[in-house]
Scaffold this active site. Structure first.
Site, PDB file in Angstrom:
ATOM      1  N   ARG A  33       0.813  -1.219   0.000  1.00 30.11           N
ATOM      2  CA  ARG A  33       0.000   0.000   0.000  1.00 30.11           C
ATOM      3  C   ARG A  33       0.846   1.268   0.000  1.00 30.11           C
ATOM      4  NH1 ARG A  33      -4.284   1.856   4.774  1.00 30.11           N
ATOM      5  NH2 ARG A  33      -5.803   2.933   3.441  1.00 30.11           N
ATOM      6  N   SER A  96      -7.686   6.524  -0.176  1.00 27.88           N
ATOM      7  CA  SER A  96      -7.238   5.141  -0.231  1.00 27.88           C
ATOM      8  C   SER A  96      -8.131   4.388   0.740  1.00 27.88           C
ATOM      9  CB  SER A  96      -5.762   5.018   0.190  1.00 27.88           C
ATOM     10  OG  SER A  96      -5.359   3.665   0.228  1.00 27.88           O
ATOM     11  N   SER A  97      -8.980   3.518   0.213  1.00 24.45           N
ATOM     12  CA  SER A  97     -10.005   2.870   1.028  1.00 24.45           C
ATOM     13  C   SER A  97      -9.412   1.951   2.093  1.00 24.45           C
ATOM     14  CB  SER A  97     -10.945   2.058   0.138  1.00 24.45           C
ATOM     15  OG  SER A  97     -11.566   2.874  -0.823  1.00 24.45           O
ATOM     16  N   MET A  98     -10.243   1.632   3.093  1.00 24.38           N
ATOM     17  CA  MET A  98      -9.826   0.663   4.104  1.00 24.38           C
ATOM     18  C   MET A  98      -9.453  -0.649   3.424  1.00 24.38           C
ATOM     19  SD  MET A  98     -12.448   1.041   7.324  1.00 24.38           S
ATOM     20  CE  MET A  98     -11.556  -0.227   8.264  1.00 24.38           C
ATOM     21  N   PRO A  99      -8.320  -1.243   3.775  1.00 26.80           N
ATOM     22  CA  PRO A  99      -7.919  -2.499   3.142  1.00 26.80           C
ATOM     23  C   PRO A  99      -8.984  -3.596   3.153  1.00 26.80           C
ATOM     24  CG  PRO A  99      -6.075  -1.582   4.338  1.00 26.80           C
ATOM     25  CD  PRO A  99      -7.265  -0.718   4.667  1.00 26.80           C
TER      26      PRO A  99
END
Length: 391
Positions: A33, A96-99
């Site tokens: 990430r 950046s979205s939550m994994p």
């Protein structure tokens, strides 16, 4: 030198939760990430929609590194890039979205090597890189409306060794030049499925997108495209994404509804035993929203813990207010206009309770065919049980 949590620690935490499976572990390891997070970020808080203040990698590398490898979303842009800090802007416009959300949507996509994939919303480029590792970069097309974000994402992708086709344009139009696709995935939310997405998907293909009504509440839908140009499928879990730019709503100030008069203006007074507190959960808002079209809530909070729940329609013809006071069992209501918005919300809530208080997983969506209006129908349990519209 970066210290503290890193890619391995985040992977271990995600696998322990079941958010990251062995099926996607190799892609996660190949595409960390941190390669796809900008130098300036606003870290989010897991399980919420609040952002911390700006963190700059050059000033606080440890804080930046820790935020990147925390199981939380990261805001990467405010107000379409017009705000850069310090502090926070008005409206988050890229992230950046939550994994867990990233990998749950990729899992729902069921993408395999060689699949032709269209991604709507390049963002930072991380999702496009994961897709490229899985399907092959030559099979991935990613569309981003923001030219600066697209440029930065393309650079990060190239640095990481991936070269999917990165297109600047309106994601709602898809990318016909690369069609047909086996899979389409959106990393922005929608209120209606753009026809181009279904049209550009092969029969038997899958479209995965966050979908939510105007009212609020949102979930990821997994649609299977049929040979007749229709698509249908179930919702697979809660989501909270930024809206596709072409589908953003323009909210009109309450003063327009009151027509220059002081509240309650011409509002008709009433009372209700339905507390505003019980209609505010995300899945309840979803159930209400699919029944009460073209209306939205807004909460005006006060220091003593009380608040006014405002309801307004998008046509700027009707409004309602409900005053919540802690400890009360009965609440004051005012309604104005041809629509009695609180009555509609109350009726929708009664229906939801009568169906056993269903969560997202019991709802589904059909696109195309003989649907009303925009050709979309939300249903409960099966396509032959459409959700009623009360508004």
């Amino acid at each position: 030198m970066a210290v503290g949590p890193g890619p391995e620690g985040l992977a271990a935490a995600l696998m322990e939760k079941g958010a990251l499976t062995s099926d996607w572990l190799s892609s996660y390891e190949a595409v960390p990430r941190h390669l796809f997070v900008p130098e300036v970020i606003w870290p989010g808080r897991g399980g919420g929609n609040q952002q911390d203040d700006r963190v700059m990698r050059g000033e606080c590398p440890e804080a930046w590194w820790a935020a990147v490898h925390r199981d939380a979303p990261i805001t990467t842009q405010w107000d379409d890039g017009e705000f850069a800090g310090p502090g926070r802007g008005r409206i988050p416009s890229s992230s950046s979205s939550m994994p867990p959300m990233v990998f749950s949507m990729l899992d729902a996509l069921s993408v395999e090597k060689g699949h032709r994939v269209l991604e709507i919303g390049t963002g930072t480029g991380w999702n496009a890189a994961l897709l490229s590792h899985r399907a092959g970069a030559e099979n991935v097309v990613t569309v981003e409306v923001d030219e600066g974000s697209a440029r930065d994402a393309r650079r990060r992708l190239e640095t990481a060794g991936f070269g999917p086709l990165t297109v600047v344009g309106d994601g709602g139009e898809g990318y016909a030049e690369g069609a047909p696709y086996d899979r389409v995935i959106a990393t922005c939310s929608i209120g209606s499925v753009p026809p181009a997405w279904v049209r550009q998907t092969k029969p038997g293909g899958i479209v995965v997108a966050p979908w939510g009504p105007v009212y609020g509440g949102e979930a990821v839908v997994r649609l299977f495209v049929a040979g007749d140009g229709t698509a249908a499928g179930r919702f697979v879990g809660s989501s909270a994404f930024m809206r596709l730019r072409a589908q953003r709503a323009v909210r009109v100030h309450v003063r327009k509804y009151l027509k220059g008069r002081e509240w309650p203006a011409d509002g008709v007074r009433g009372t209700t035993f339905l507390s505003p507190e019980v209609v505010g959960d995300w899945h309840v808002m979803f159930a209400i929203g699919v029944q009460v079209p073209n209306a939205f809530p807004w909460r005006e909070s006060y220091e003593d813990g009380s608040y006014t729940l405002w309801l307004r329609d998008t046509a700027v013809t009707s409004w309602a207010t409900v005053d919540y006071l802690p400890g009360r069992a009965e609440f004051e209501v005012y309604q104005s206009g041809p629509r009695r918005l609180w009555d509609e919300v109350a009726a929708a809530h009664r229906w939801w309770e009568g169906q056993g208080r269903p969560g997202f997983e019991r709802f589904g969506l059909t696109v195309g065919g003989d649907g009303d209006g925009d050709g979309e129908r939300v249903w409960l349990d099966s396509p032959d049980r459409p959700v009623p519209v009360v508004g």
